[in-house]
Design an enzyme around this catalytic site. Structure first.
Site, PDB file in Angstrom:
ATOM      1  N   ARG A 184     -39.694   2.595 -13.256  1.00 25.87           N
ATOM      2  CA  ARG A 184     -39.993   2.957 -14.633  1.00 25.87           C
ATOM      3  C   ARG A 184     -39.488   4.370 -14.868  1.00 25.87           C
ATOM      4  O   ARG A 184     -39.590   5.237 -13.983  1.00 25.87           O
ATOM      5  CB  ARG A 184     -41.506   2.903 -14.895  1.00 25.87           C
ATOM      6  CG  ARG A 184     -42.046   1.498 -15.144  1.00 25.87           C
ATOM      7  CD  ARG A 184     -41.526   0.919 -16.457  1.00 25.87           C
ATOM      8  NE  ARG A 184     -42.010  -0.423 -16.734  1.00 25.87           N
ATOM      9  CZ  ARG A 184     -41.335  -1.544 -16.494  1.00 25.87           C
ATOM     10  NH1 ARG A 184     -40.128  -1.495 -15.944  1.00 25.87           N
ATOM     11  NH2 ARG A 184     -41.830  -2.718 -16.812  1.00 25.87           N
ATOM     12  N   GLU A 218     -37.216   4.673 -23.519  1.00 24.57           N
ATOM     13  CA  GLU A 218     -36.206   3.659 -23.838  1.00 24.57           C
ATOM     14  C   GLU A 218     -36.333   3.224 -25.293  1.00 24.57           C
ATOM     15  O   GLU A 218     -37.462   3.152 -25.800  1.00 24.57           O
ATOM     16  CB  GLU A 218     -36.389   2.446 -22.916  1.00 24.57           C
ATOM     17  CG  GLU A 218     -36.104   2.793 -21.475  1.00 24.57           C
ATOM     18  CD  GLU A 218     -36.268   1.611 -20.519  1.00 24.57           C
ATOM     19  OE1 GLU A 218     -36.424   0.460 -20.978  1.00 24.57           O
ATOM     20  OE2 GLU A 218     -36.235   1.846 -19.314  1.00 24.57           O
ATOM     21  N   HIS A 236     -31.469  -1.013 -18.492  1.00 29.44           N
ATOM     22  CA  HIS A 236     -32.639  -1.796 -18.036  1.00 29.44           C
ATOM     23  C   HIS A 236     -32.264  -3.267 -17.766  1.00 29.44           C
ATOM     24  O   HIS A 236     -32.752  -4.181 -18.428  1.00 29.44           O
ATOM     25  CB  HIS A 236     -33.784  -1.697 -19.065  1.00 29.44           C
ATOM     26  CG  HIS A 236     -35.136  -1.987 -18.454  1.00 29.44           C
ATOM     27  ND1 HIS A 236     -36.297  -1.398 -18.866  1.00 29.44           N
ATOM     28  CD2 HIS A 236     -35.514  -2.822 -17.453  1.00 29.44           C
ATOM     29  CE1 HIS A 236     -37.327  -1.848 -18.164  1.00 29.44           C
ATOM     30  NE2 HIS A 236     -36.863  -2.723 -17.293  1.00 29.44           N
TER      31      HIS A 236
HETATM   32  C1  DGY Z   1     -40.411  -5.812 -15.540  1.00 29.49           C
HETATM   33  O1  DGY Z   1     -40.628  -7.000 -15.311  1.00 29.49           O
HETATM   34  O2  DGY Z   1     -41.295  -4.981 -15.502  1.00 29.49           O
HETATM   35  C2  DGY Z   1     -39.020  -5.449 -15.909  1.00 29.49           C
HETATM   36  O3  DGY Z   1     -38.816  -4.089 -15.900  1.00 29.49           O
HETATM   37  C3  DGY Z   1     -38.708  -6.015 -17.272  1.00 29.49           C
HETATM   38  O4  DGY Z   1     -39.703  -5.631 -18.110  1.00 29.49           O
END
Ligand code: DGY
Length: 323
Positions: free
Chosen positions: A242, A271, A289
Site C-alpha cells: 500500500r 491514488e 496498481h
Molecule cells: C488488493 O486486493 O488489496 C489489491 O491491492 C487490489 O485492491
C-alpha cells in the site's frame, strides 16, 4: 427471505456480474468511477450488501449512514485499509475480503518490478520509443544483477512468501524477512526465508527491499527518511503493498540524491495521484496498481466475494470475514 439487494461500486468482470445477477438483485455502478462519500452513504443506507474496493474510502462517518440497513461489505480485494473495520464492528456490519486468489499475480508484479528497476527496463523502453537509442555499447544502460542477491521482505504473509519462493527458487536469491510473527520451519524451508530480528537489520543487509505488510495507520510511513537511509546505496525498494507504507517525499529525496539506487512502485499514498517528484526520475519504475490485474485473478476475486455473500445470506459464517 426477499432477494438481497447488492451494489457493486465498480464494474466487475462480466462473468462475475452475470453470476451474481442470477442470484441477487444487483446494481452495478455503470460509470465505473469511484463513488464519492455522498454516493457511498446513499448506497449503505439502501442495499443489504455493498461490494466496495480499494478506491472507496469507507470512513466511520460514511459507514454511519448504513446503520440499520447494510449488513455486509463484500470487499473486492485483499487489502482493507480503506475500510474502518472498528466502525464496522460497532455498527454490526460484517466485512469480508478476497485472500489467496491474488497471491501469485501480486507476487509476479513484485518480481517484475525488481527486474525492471534493477535492469532499467522502464528507462530503456522510454529511450527506444523516443527514438533516442543509438545502439549497443559496452558501458551504457548498465544495471544490477538480481540473481544471487539478497531480498528482504517486510511482511511475510501469503504474498511475501510467494514472492520469496519465486525469488529463491527462480533467481537463487537469499531471503530475509521481517514480520511480527516468525514463520513456521516448514514455511522457512519452502521459501528459504531467514527471520530478521529487526527491520533495521533487514534494511542494512538487503539488495532489494520488498514491502508486503498491510497498509493503515500502524504501518503509515514505515519506510521514512531515516529507514531509507539505512538501506545500501546500491539497493532497490519495491512496493506492491500500500502506498501509505512509504513516505513518498522522503523516497523522492532518496532517489534524487542516490541514497538508494532505485525503486519499483505499484501503489501510491493518494491514488490515482502519483507524486510529481517521481515522474522526472529515471531510477523509479511506476506502475498503475496492477498487482491483481490478470483476467483469471480478477474473476477469481469476484467469485470469492460471491462465495462470501452466499454463506452470509444462508446464515453461515463467511469464509473470509475480517470484521
Ligand atoms: C488488493 O486486493 O488489496 C489489491 O491491492 C487490489 O485492491
Amino acid at each position: 427471505m426477499p432477494t438481497p439487494r447488492i451494489l457493486l461500486t465498480r464494474r466487475w468482470p462480466a462473468e462475475v456480474e452475470h453470476y451474481l445477477s442470477q442470484r441477487y438483485e444487483v446494481t452495478v455502478n455503470e460509470h465505473d468511477t469511484p463513488p464519492d462519500a455522498a454516493a457511498l452513504k446513499a448506497a449503505l443506507a439502501s442495499y443489504d450488501a455493498v461490494c466496495p474496493t480499494v478506491t472507496d474510502k469507507l470512513t466511520a462517518d460514511v459507514l454511519a449512514a448504513g446503520r440499520g440497513k447494510v449488513r455486509i461489505l463484500g470487499n473486492y480485494g485483499v487489502g482493507v485499509s480503506h475500510i474502518d473495520l472498528q466502525a464496522c464492528k460497532r455498527l454490526g456490519i460484517v466485512v469480508t475480503n478476497t485472500p489467496n486468489v491474488l497471491t501469485e499475480a501480486t507476487a509476479e508484479i513484485a518480481i517484475m518490478l525488481m527486474l525492471m528497476a534493477a535492469r532499467r527496463a522502464g528507462e530503456g523502453e522510454r529511450q527506444v520509443r523516443a527514438h533516442a537509442w543509438d545502439g549497443w555499447a559496452p558501458t551504457r544502460m548498465i544495471g544490477a544483477d538480481v540473481t544471487g542477491k539478497t531480498l528482504g521482505l517486510v511482511g511475510f504473509g501469503r504474498i511475501g512468501q510467494a514472492t520469496a519462493q519465486k525469488a529463491h527458487h527462480g533467481f537463487g536469491m537469499r531471503i530475509l524477512y521481517y514480520s511480527r510473527k516468525r514463520a513456521t520451519p516448514e514455511v522457512e524451508a519452502l521459501t528459504g526465508g531467514r527471520h530478521c530480528a529487526s527491520l533495521e537489520d533487514l534494511l542494512e543487509s538487503a539488495d532489494f527491499v520488498s514491502l508486503h505488510c498491510p497498509g493503515g495507520a500502524q504501518t503509515r510511513h514505515l519506510l521514512n527518511a531515516e529507514r531509507l537511509d539505512r538501506m545500501k546505496r546500491s539497493a532497490f525498494l519495491i512496493n506492491t503493498a500500500r502506498g501509505e507504507v512509504v513516505d513518498e517525499v522522503a523516497l523522492a529525496h532518496a532517489l534524487r540524491n542516490r541514497v538508494i539506487a532505485g525503486a519499483g512502485l505499484d501503489v501510491y499514498e493518494h491514488e490515482p495521484r502519483v507524486p510529481e517528484a517521481f515522474l522526472g526520475l529515471d531510477n523509479v519504475v511506476l506502475l498503475p496498481h496492477l498487482g491483481s490485474a490478470t483476467l483469471e485473478t480478477r474473476v477469481a476475486m469476484g467469485m470469492r466475494v460471491a462465495e462470501n455473500l452466499e454463506r452470509f445470506f444462508a446464515g453461515l459464517e463467511p469464509g473470509d470475514r475480517v470484521a
